[in-house]
Motif scaffolding. Structure first.
Motif, PDB file in Angstrom:
ATOM      1  N   VAL A 114       0.836  -1.206   0.000  1.00  0.00           N
ATOM      2  CA  VAL A 114       0.000   0.000   0.000  1.00  0.00           C
ATOM      3  C   VAL A 114       0.868   1.252   0.000  1.00  0.00           C
ATOM      4  CG1 VAL A 114      -1.779   1.279   1.253  1.00  0.00           C
ATOM      5  CG2 VAL A 114      -1.894  -1.211   1.132  1.00  0.00           C
ATOM      6  N   THR A 117       1.693   3.084  -3.356  1.00  0.00           N
ATOM      7  CA  THR A 117       0.715   3.890  -4.094  1.00  0.00           C
ATOM      8  C   THR A 117      -0.067   4.842  -3.202  1.00  0.00           C
ATOM      9  OG1 THR A 117      -0.915   2.103  -3.853  1.00  0.00           O
ATOM     10  CG2 THR A 117       0.396   2.124  -5.871  1.00  0.00           C
ATOM     11  N   ALA A 118      -0.193   4.543  -1.918  1.00  0.00           N
ATOM     12  CA  ALA A 118      -0.984   5.384  -1.012  1.00  0.00           C
ATOM     13  C   ALA A 118      -0.350   5.387   0.369  1.00  0.00           C
ATOM     14  CB  ALA A 118      -2.424   4.876  -0.939  1.00  0.00           C
ATOM     15  N   ARG A 120      -0.337   7.335   2.738  1.00  0.00           N
ATOM     16  CA  ARG A 120      -1.149   7.886   3.828  1.00  0.00           C
ATOM     17  C   ARG A 120      -1.930   6.812   4.582  1.00  0.00           C
ATOM     18  NH1 ARG A 120      -6.305   9.615   4.175  1.00  0.00           N
ATOM     19  NH2 ARG A 120      -6.645   9.136   1.968  1.00  0.00           N
ATOM     20  N   VAL A 121      -2.348   5.757   3.881  1.00  0.00           N
ATOM     21  CA  VAL A 121      -3.158   4.724   4.532  1.00  0.00           C
ATOM     22  C   VAL A 121      -2.392   3.412   4.719  1.00  0.00           C
ATOM     23  CG1 VAL A 121      -5.339   5.681   3.728  1.00  0.00           C
ATOM     24  CG2 VAL A 121      -4.144   3.997   2.322  1.00  0.00           C
ATOM     25  N   ALA A 122      -1.114   3.408   4.381  1.00  0.00           N
ATOM     26  CA  ALA A 122      -0.342   2.155   4.440  1.00  0.00           C
ATOM     27  C   ALA A 122      -0.272   1.602   5.855  1.00  0.00           C
ATOM     28  CB  ALA A 122       1.060   2.394   3.885  1.00  0.00           C
ATOM     29  N   CYS A 125      -3.563   0.014   6.926  1.00  0.00           N
ATOM     30  CA  CYS A 125      -3.815  -1.278   6.284  1.00  0.00           C
ATOM     31  C   CYS A 125      -2.966  -2.375   6.908  1.00  0.00           C
ATOM     32  CB  CYS A 125      -3.535  -1.185   4.786  1.00  0.00           C
ATOM     33  SG  CYS A 125      -4.716  -0.150   3.885  1.00  0.00           S
ATOM     34  N   ARG A 319      -7.109  -1.108  -0.869  1.00  0.00           N
ATOM     35  CA  ARG A 319      -7.549   0.020  -0.050  1.00  0.00           C
ATOM     36  C   ARG A 319      -9.068   0.175  -0.013  1.00  0.00           C
ATOM     37  NH1 ARG A 319      -4.379   1.906  -3.696  1.00  0.00           N
ATOM     38  NH2 ARG A 319      -5.766   3.601  -4.350  1.00  0.00           N
ATOM     39  N   ARG A 403     -10.498   0.750 -10.524  1.00  0.00           N
ATOM     40  CA  ARG A 403      -9.503   1.813 -10.413  1.00  0.00           C
ATOM     41  C   ARG A 403      -8.377   1.554 -11.383  1.00  0.00           C
ATOM     42  NH1 ARG A 403      -9.016   1.719  -3.782  1.00  0.00           N
ATOM     43  NH2 ARG A 403     -11.160   2.394  -3.329  1.00  0.00           N
ATOM     44  N   GLN A 406      -2.276   2.753 -10.345  1.00  0.00           N
ATOM     45  CA  GLN A 406      -1.513   3.948 -10.017  1.00  0.00           C
ATOM     46  C   GLN A 406      -0.030   3.667 -10.195  1.00  0.00           C
ATOM     47  OE1 GLN A 406      -3.590   4.486  -6.046  1.00  0.00           O
ATOM     48  NE2 GLN A 406      -3.454   6.595  -6.726  1.00  0.00           N
ATOM     49  N   GLU A 408       3.656   3.071  -9.386  1.00  0.00           N
ATOM     50  CA  GLU A 408       4.230   2.412  -8.223  1.00  0.00           C
ATOM     51  C   GLU A 408       5.733   2.610  -8.196  1.00  0.00           C
ATOM     52  OE1 GLU A 408       3.081  -1.605  -8.891  1.00  0.00           O
ATOM     53  OE2 GLU A 408       1.136  -1.371  -7.928  1.00  0.00           O
ATOM     54  N   GLU A 500     -12.673   5.019   7.302  1.00  0.00           N
ATOM     55  CA  GLU A 500     -11.685   5.400   6.281  1.00  0.00           C
ATOM     56  C   GLU A 500     -11.922   6.834   5.856  1.00  0.00           C
ATOM     57  OE1 GLU A 500     -10.563   4.163   1.677  1.00  0.00           O
ATOM     58  OE2 GLU A 500     -12.306   3.308   2.696  1.00  0.00           O
TER      59      GLU A 500
END
Length: 501
Positions: A114, A117-118, A120-122, A125, A319, A403, A406, A408, A500
């Motif tokens: 995670v 690509t993201a 902020r939420v890794a 998760c 996510r 989606r 994104q 990586e 979330e």
């Protein structure tokens, strides 16, 4: 000039980022490991744990054990028996140690996937999987191996992400093959091997070469240990066609009378072919194709409880945290009833053994009211109707929320090596122990431990042909019994995922 400047500062920046990442990875891993080890040590396990222990005794006696998987699992079962013979660890925990290790590593792997690509939420998760109540049930209580196969499946597609090179493609095939050799739940995803449209592959055959290389090495070892490749392959294919089915849509009212419902391949082959076409046409990502396939399988096929673990890592990697919250709530509601009700599985009382704590902690025993036969219709309704419907709805929502991939960051060979190192260490340990331990001592010792097990647990568990027998020492129960604790964990987990932002 800009490129040169970037290269000049990269080592220091990367070093700082790596140190920061490890400060995050280690607590995730430690938290997941401590939670799973504690539960695995305190509680016995399902009838599968009984089977693992009896198989470890057979392997210690030099016999070959026929399971519907490749013999990789047999080597790990043998290792569990040796650990039980030479260490003071509970026998059941020895059988669960390897799945617990890789399930804890899977939480860290999800964080890393995670983070590409993201970021902020890794962390969220990774922590969510570390505290996953479904994963805790399947690995630490039930004693199943699916988390190892899922770990190497996700690692394989992480290796493949980024620019195609022969080395990367070859390594992808090798890592993917390890997932299959542990438990072939990723077999349908061979259709995802070719690179997609507009993705240039250095060599279209490098991934297949890696797969064949790993299988050649493994099959050579299996043959040297006395296993028939033909018999083993036939057994795996036959099991895949139907397998163990204890609940699910084929058992729903009306549908239970249709014999085709019990044949899994009639449903899953068209599904994976369709998803593979959508993947190669760039309509879905590899993660979504795998997630949709598992959800579709859960929605339409006859199942065993461990299969419910499959979508959770993929929901977190993609996510979809709110969908993960909904899925976990329904899955845990069913699993708690299923494991608590002795009439829900093949042999009466076989599944209740998973909640057998050590005798000194008898207050953790679940309420006897959950074990009444009157609750069986509710268990059937949850497992055969509500859960398949939930899986279908979540699959539809996943498909609608398609989606685009994104960008990586690269997945380095060093990162892959770190994640693969435990598997190499375990393999080397098995080889060294095979050469150094006394097989006679192991045989005698594991039999002694097996006979002494009933006196150690608050539930008397034994395996007798043709049935598994369970007798519960139901007495007074503490307020914080295991079912209440798992329900509280599930509530907190789902709330954390559903909020979330």
């Amino acid at each position: 000039m800009a490129a040169a400047t970037t290269l000049a500062i990269a080592p220091g920046v990367l070093g700082s980022e790596r140190a920061s990442a490890w400060r995050t990875r280690l607590p995730i891993f430690a938290g997941a490991l401590i939670l799973r080890l504690t539960a695995g040590a305190l509680f016995f396990g399902s009838v599968d744990t009984i089977n693992l222990i009896t198989n470890s005794i057979a392997l210690a006696q030099g016999k070959t054990v026929a399971l519907p998987y490749f013999p990789t699992v047999n080597a790990l079962i043998w290792l569990g028996g040796v650990l039980a013979a030479y260490t003071p660890l509970p026998f059941s925990l020895c059988m669960k140690l390897v799945p617990i290790l890789f399930d804890s590593l899977l939480a860290v792997l999800i964080f890393d996937l995670v983070a590409r690509t993201a970021p902020r939420v890794a962390l969220r998760c990774g922590v969510l999987y570390a505290l996953s109540p479904v994963a805790l049930l399947i690995d630490s209580f039930h004693g199943q191996w699916d988390s190892i196969a899922l770990f190497f499946l996700l690692l394989a597609f992480a290796v493949r992400a980024g620019e195609s090179t022969k080395g990367r493609e070859f390594l992808f095939g090798v890592v993917f093959s390890i997932s299959l050799l542990v438990k072939p739940i990723a077999l349908p995803f061979l259709l995802l091997f070719p690179r997609r449209k507009r993705e240039t592959a250095t060599s279209p055959w490098a991934a297949l070469a890696g797969l064949l290389f790993a299988f050649s090495v493994a099959f050579t070892i299996y043959a040297a240990c006395g296993y028939s490749m033909l018999d083993m392959s036939i057994g795996i294919i036959s099991y895949s066609a139907k397998g163990v089915q204890v609940f699910g849509l084929p058992f729903a009212p009306v549908l239970a009378k249709l014999s085709i419902q019990s044949y899994r391949l009639a449903w899953v082959i068209p599904a994976i072919v369709t998803l593979a076409v959508l993947y190669h046409r760039r309509r879905v990502t590899a993660t979504d194709a795998m997630l949709l396939f598992y959800l579709f399988t859960l929605a339409t096929s006859g199942l065993s409880p461990q299969y419910l673990l499959w979508p959770i890592p993929l929901l977190l990697v993609s996510r979809r945290l709110r969908l993960a919250a909904a899925y976990n709530a329904i899955a845990m509601l069913f699993l708690l009833f299923y494991y608590m009700n002795p009439w829900a599985s093949y042999f009466p009382f076989e599944n209740l053994a998973m909640f057998a704590p050590l005798r000194g902690l008898g207050w953790l025993l679940p309420p006897a009211a959950f074990a009444t036969r009157e609750l069986l219709p509710w268990v059937h309704a949850l497992g055969n109707v509500v859960f398949p419907a939930c899986s279908s709805i979540i699959a539809w929502l996943v498909f609608r929320s398609h989606r685009e991939p994104q960008s990586e960051t690269g997945w380095s060979a060093r990162t892959t090596a770190w994640y693969a190192a435990p598997a190499g260490a375990i393999g080397l340990t098995i080889l060294l122990l095979r050469a150094g331990v006394s097989e006679q001592y192991v045989r005698v010792r594991v039999l002694e431990i097996w006979k002494a097990l009933p006196a150690q647990y608050a539930m008397h568990v034994q395996s007798m042909s043709p049935s598994a027998i369970f007798v519960g020492d139901f007495g007074s129960f503490g307020l914080l019994n295991v079912v209440l604790l798992l329900a509280l964990l599930t509530t907190v987990w789902c709330a954390a995922a559903a909020t979330e932002r």
